[in-house]
Design a protein around this motif. Structure first.
Motif, mmCIF file in Angstrom:
data_model
loop_
_atom_site.group_PDB
_atom_site.id
_atom_site.type_symbol
_atom_site.label_atom_id
_atom_site.label_comp_id
_atom_site.label_asym_id
_atom_site.label_seq_id
_atom_site.Cartn_x
_atom_site.Cartn_y
_atom_site.Cartn_z
ATOM 1 N N ILE A 170 0.831 -1.215 0.000
ATOM 2 C CA ILE A 170 0.000 0.000 0.000
ATOM 3 C C ILE A 170 0.863 1.262 0.000
ATOM 4 O O ILE A 170 0.545 2.249 -0.667
ATOM 5 C CB ILE A 170 -0.951 -0.014 1.228
ATOM 6 N N TYR B 3 1.801 1.933 -3.502
ATOM 7 C CA TYR B 3 0.730 2.596 -4.265
ATOM 8 C C TYR B 3 0.573 4.057 -3.834
ATOM 9 O O TYR B 3 0.259 4.919 -4.661
ATOM 10 C CB TYR B 3 -0.593 1.823 -4.135
ATOM 11 N N TYR C 42 -2.788 -0.400 -20.737
ATOM 12 C CA TYR C 42 -3.456 -1.122 -19.648
ATOM 13 C C TYR C 42 -4.920 -1.293 -20.014
ATOM 14 O O TYR C 42 -5.718 -0.357 -19.836
ATOM 15 C CB TYR C 42 -3.302 -0.337 -18.343
ATOM 16 N N GLY D 251 -10.412 -3.074 -4.696
ATOM 17 C CA GLY D 251 -9.061 -2.672 -5.110
ATOM 18 C C GLY D 251 -9.200 -1.655 -6.233
ATOM 19 O O GLY D 251 -8.547 -1.734 -7.267
ATOM 20 N N ALA D 252 -10.076 -0.690 -5.980
ATOM 21 C CA ALA D 252 -10.552 0.205 -7.043
ATOM 22 C C ALA D 252 -9.508 1.216 -7.499
ATOM 23 O O ALA D 252 -9.684 1.860 -8.544
ATOM 24 C CB ALA D 252 -11.804 0.924 -6.555
ATOM 25 N N LYS E 82 -10.378 3.784 -12.340
ATOM 26 C CA LYS E 82 -10.426 3.524 -13.791
ATOM 27 C C LYS E 82 -11.606 2.632 -14.180
ATOM 28 O O LYS E 82 -12.217 2.828 -15.231
ATOM 29 C CB LYS E 82 -9.131 2.831 -14.252
ATOM 30 N N VAL E 83 -11.914 1.648 -13.336
ATOM 31 C CA VAL E 83 -12.994 0.707 -13.661
ATOM 32 C C VAL E 83 -14.351 1.424 -13.581
ATOM 33 O O VAL E 83 -15.210 1.255 -14.451
ATOM 34 C CB VAL E 83 -12.939 -0.519 -12.723
ATOM 35 N N LEU F 114 -13.964 -0.099 -2.986
ATOM 36 C CA LEU F 114 -13.180 -0.489 -1.804
ATOM 37 C C LEU F 114 -11.714 -0.367 -2.183
ATOM 38 O O LEU F 114 -11.295 -0.904 -3.218
ATOM 39 C CB LEU F 114 -13.508 -1.934 -1.410
ATOM 40 N N GLU F 115 -10.952 0.346 -1.361
ATOM 41 C CA GLU F 115 -9.537 0.566 -1.686
ATOM 42 C C GLU F 115 -8.775 0.871 -0.377
ATOM 43 O O GLU F 115 -9.148 1.780 0.356
ATOM 44 C CB GLU F 115 -9.439 1.749 -2.682
ATOM 45 N N PRO F 116 -7.721 0.119 -0.074
ATOM 46 C CA PRO F 116 -7.012 0.333 1.197
ATOM 47 C C PRO F 116 -5.985 1.460 1.188
ATOM 48 O O PRO F 116 -5.498 1.841 2.260
ATOM 49 C CB PRO F 116 -6.311 -1.018 1.420
ATOM 50 N N GLU G 115 -10.371 0.217 3.108
ATOM 51 C CA GLU G 115 -9.985 -0.998 3.826
ATOM 52 C C GLU G 115 -9.476 -2.075 2.864
ATOM 53 O O GLU G 115 -9.710 -2.007 1.659
ATOM 54 C CB GLU G 115 -11.149 -1.545 4.662
ATOM 55 N N PHE G 116 -8.793 -3.065 3.451
ATOM 56 C CA PHE G 116 -8.342 -4.233 2.697
ATOM 57 C C PHE G 116 -9.498 -5.212 2.555
ATOM 58 O O PHE G 116 -10.458 -5.173 3.317
ATOM 59 C CB PHE G 116 -7.240 -4.966 3.480
ATOM 60 N N ILE G 117 -9.337 -6.154 1.634
ATOM 61 C CA ILE G 117 -10.235 -7.305 1.611
ATOM 62 C C ILE G 117 -9.382 -8.553 1.856
ATOM 63 O O ILE G 117 -8.235 -8.640 1.398
ATOM 64 C CB ILE G 117 -11.015 -7.397 0.275
ATOM 65 N N GLY H 288 -6.730 -6.174 -11.577
ATOM 66 C CA GLY H 288 -5.301 -5.896 -11.362
ATOM 67 C C GLY H 288 -4.897 -5.901 -9.897
ATOM 68 O O GLY H 288 -3.951 -5.214 -9.524
ATOM 69 N N GLY I 290 1.739 -9.918 -1.915
ATOM 70 C CA GLY I 290 1.223 -9.013 -0.883
ATOM 71 C C GLY I 290 -0.111 -8.367 -1.226
ATOM 72 O O GLY I 290 -0.555 -7.459 -0.536
ATOM 73 N N ILE J 156 -4.341 -9.112 -2.800
ATOM 74 C CA ILE J 156 -5.523 -9.792 -2.225
ATOM 75 C C ILE J 156 -5.223 -11.284 -2.031
ATOM 76 O O ILE J 156 -4.922 -11.984 -2.989
ATOM 77 C CB ILE J 156 -6.756 -9.604 -3.123
#
Ligand SMILES: C[S@@+](CC[C@H](N)C(=O)[O-])C[C@H]1O[C@@H](n2cnc3c(N)ncnc32)[C@H](O)[C@@H]1O
Length: 218
Positions: free
Chosen positions: A26, A29, A45, A73-74, A78-79, A94-96, A116-118, A137, A142, A144
């Motif tokens: 994280i 990122y 991509y 993991g947004a 982009k999605v 959802l994005e940590p 948060e994580f999943i 992606g 490390g 999901i």
């Protein structure tokens, strides 16, 4: 036909190999967030487009404004941008990584967001809530873990879909090798979900192949 090929941007290779520790992932990122959208263009991509093409195959146009979608993991969104262009309107993310999520929020495409994580423990996402859980992606060292799959099923309404698009090669990382597909098959034998699609695409990022899979939650 174009013969142009694209290399995988070095930041993308770095992020999926940097560490087994999700918090270090994280942090990587977080450093990349401000330039992520310039680094990954629709040319090099295609993961977000591939995933949304799969969702449009599953959900007829007449239902698109009614279905609730969770983008796991947004990243920077982009999605969601691809989804809204195809008539989907109820999109949560959802994005940590806070730095990625801040950029996502500025798109104004997402309604609710979860920082948060999943798959790493407790979750605030309610059960049986989404018609589609989409993940693009988010697999690599490390990233999901296999347990994240159980969580995606929990968050999806019976009859809904989990759609995941990733680099094919990440299936070889120790987090997933000989674990992910056997776990997914076990969930299918247990009647939790049923495979709809499992296909390889010639390109996902740069010149690397992609894997698209979708399952219907039972
Ligand atoms: C390569 S980016 C993909 C972002 C976006 N889906 C896209 O296609 O542009 C991977 C994302 O996965 C997120 N991620 C990594 N581990 C995660 C986990 N355990 N749970 C949820 N997201 C995770 C990272 O924070 C990062 O934003």
């Amino acid at each position: 036909m174009s013969t142009k090929t694209f290399q995988v941007p070095s930041q993308a290779n770095h992020a999926v190999n940097v560490s087994d520790d999700p918090h270090r992932v994280i942090a990587t990122y977080a450093e990349w967030a401000n330039t992520y959208d310039q680094t990954l263009s629709p040319e090099n991509y295609v993961g977000p487009r591939l995933s949304v093409e799969e969702v449009t195959r599953l959900i007829p146009e007449s239902r698109r404004s009614q279905v609730r979608i969770l983008d796991v993991g947004a990243g920077t969104g982009k999605v969601g941008i691809e989804l809204i262009q195809r008539g989907f309107t109820q999109i949560d993310g959802l994005e940590p990584c806070k730095e990625m999520l801040d950029i996502l929020k500025a798109t104004k495409v997402y309604q609710n967001t979860y920082l948060e994580f999943i798959g790493l423990g407790s979750s605030t996402v309610p059960s049986d809530t989404y018609d589609v859980v989409i993940v693009v992606g988010c697999m690599g060292k490390g990233h999901i873990p296999v347990e994240g799959i159980d969580e995606m099923i929990r968050m999806t309404k019976p009859g809904g879909y989990v759609v995941n698009v990733t680099r094919e090669e990440v299936l070889q990382v120790p987090l997933y090798k000989d674990k992910l597909k056997p776990h997914m098959d076990k969930l299918e034998r247990e009647g939790k979900w049923k495979q709809d699609t499992w296909k390889i695409c010639p390109k996902f990022i740069g010149d690397r192949r992609g894997l698209v899979f979708s399952y219907r939650v039972l």
